[in-house]
Design a protein around this motif. Structure first.
Motif, PDB file in Angstrom:
ATOM      1  N   ARG A  45       0.950  -1.255   0.075  1.00  0.00           N
ATOM      2  CA  ARG A  45       0.101   0.057   0.061  1.00  0.00           C
ATOM      3  C   ARG A  45       0.922   1.207   0.137  1.00  0.00           C
ATOM      4  N   LEU A  46       0.541   2.098  -0.877  1.00  0.00           N
ATOM      5  CA  LEU A  46       1.598   3.268  -1.117  1.00  0.00           C
ATOM      6  C   LEU A  46       0.810   4.622  -0.349  1.00  0.00           C
ATOM      7  N   GLY A  47      -0.524   4.507   0.016  1.00  0.00           N
ATOM      8  CA  GLY A  47      -1.244   5.551   0.570  1.00  0.00           C
ATOM      9  C   GLY A  47      -2.461   5.981  -0.079  1.00  0.00           C
ATOM     10  N   THR A  48      -3.389   6.509   0.456  1.00  0.00           N
ATOM     11  CA  THR A  48      -4.661   7.209  -0.280  1.00  0.00           C
ATOM     12  C   THR A  48      -4.442   8.017  -1.259  1.00  0.00           C
ATOM     13  N   ARG A  80     -10.902   0.260  -3.286  1.00  0.00           N
ATOM     14  CA  ARG A  80     -11.898   1.271  -2.607  1.00  0.00           C
ATOM     15  C   ARG A  80     -12.241   0.669  -1.123  1.00  0.00           C
ATOM     16  N   GLY A  81     -12.788   1.641  -0.323  1.00  0.00           N
ATOM     17  CA  GLY A  81     -13.219   1.098   0.857  1.00  0.00           C
ATOM     18  C   GLY A  81     -12.182   1.290   1.999  1.00  0.00           C
ATOM     19  N   PRO A  82     -12.451   0.916   3.296  1.00  0.00           N
ATOM     20  CA  PRO A  82     -11.649   0.632   4.390  1.00  0.00           C
ATOM     21  C   PRO A  82     -10.339   0.006   4.099  1.00  0.00           C
TER      22      PRO A  82
END
Length: 248
Positions: A45-48, A80-82
């Motif tokens: 995960r790179l970030g939002t 998408r999502g949490p």
């Protein structure tokens, strides 16, 4: 995020592609995110979207273009999502193929060959769009046509060509053939970076030329909405009159 240096990092950065300078803000932001992705394992995960946009220091609109570039190049996936956000993508054979295209030299010969292959793919893209374009796709294409119209009214040939390329990129997104979309998008990006001039036919003014090309593309979109294959194929043949310096 932990770095993965057990294997050679994929060529995700423009510097690895032999890219010339003068990148747009969207391209520069794409480079920054691609740099992050090249240092971690696939799936990291790179970030939002908001976090990465803030890190890049660009507007929402610019980052949307950045995200389009990253997804076209196969650099990131979006969840998408949490717990969602942007994740480093697995380098699939299609993504590697796109990187190989972008690694071509910026010579006139490379641009000419890329344009020739891109033009050969056009009928496939428009035929797929004919059968798969949704009402939402048609609305999006008409928005791109409006930008082309605005450029014609302003007499801004550079803005016209860029709007034209965005329309073609949007057409490519319609096809369900991911290999076709990926290859075409990579070729389009190579041409876009190194062929900006508009070259009218002999005896035709520049203003008339971009006006005529705008009308041609409007007619192409009309045929998609009407599902008129015969007219579409005729217009696609008429469309294929470009050179490396007139990459519309």
């Amino acid at each position: 995020m932990t770095e993965d240096r057990s294997t050679d990092a994929p060529a995700l950065r423009r510097a690895d592609w032999g890219q010339a300078g003068g990148a747009s803000r969207a391209e520069a932001a794409a480079d920054l995110v691609a740099e992050l992705a090249s240092r971690v394992s696939p799936g990291t995960r790179l970030g939002t979207k908001d976090e990465l946009r803030a890190r890049c220091g660009v507007s929402v609109g610019t980052f949307n273009e950045t995200l389009r570039l990253l997804q076209t190049r196969g650099v990131v996936t979006v969840q998408r999502g949490p717990g969602g956000g942007l994740f480093a993508a697995e380098q699939t054979p299609m993504a590697k193929l796109a990187h190989s295209v972008l690694a071509l030299d910026a010579s006139q010969a490379d641009v000419t060959q890329a344009l020739r292959i891109r033009n050969a793919l056009e009928p496939l893209l428009w035929q797929d769009a004919l059968w798969h374009a949704s009402p939402a796709d048609i609305r999006d294409l008409r928005l791109h046509l409006e930008r082309m119209d605005a450029a014609v009214e302003a007499g801004d040939d550079d803005a016209f060509v860029r709007a034209n390329w965005r329309l073609h990129a949007r057409v490519a997104e319609i096809t369900p053939n991911t290999l076709l979309c990926s290859l075409y998008a990579a070729l389009l990006e190579l041409v876009e970076r190194h062929a900006l001039a508009v070259r009218p036919q002999p005896g035709v003014s520049l203003a008339q030329h971009i006006h005529d090309r705008c009308r041609l593309h409007a007619a192409l979109v009309d045929t998609l909405e009407k599902r008129d294959r015969e007219t579409l194929m005729r217009l696609v043949a008429e469309h294929d009159t470009t050179t490396a310096a007139d990459a519309e």
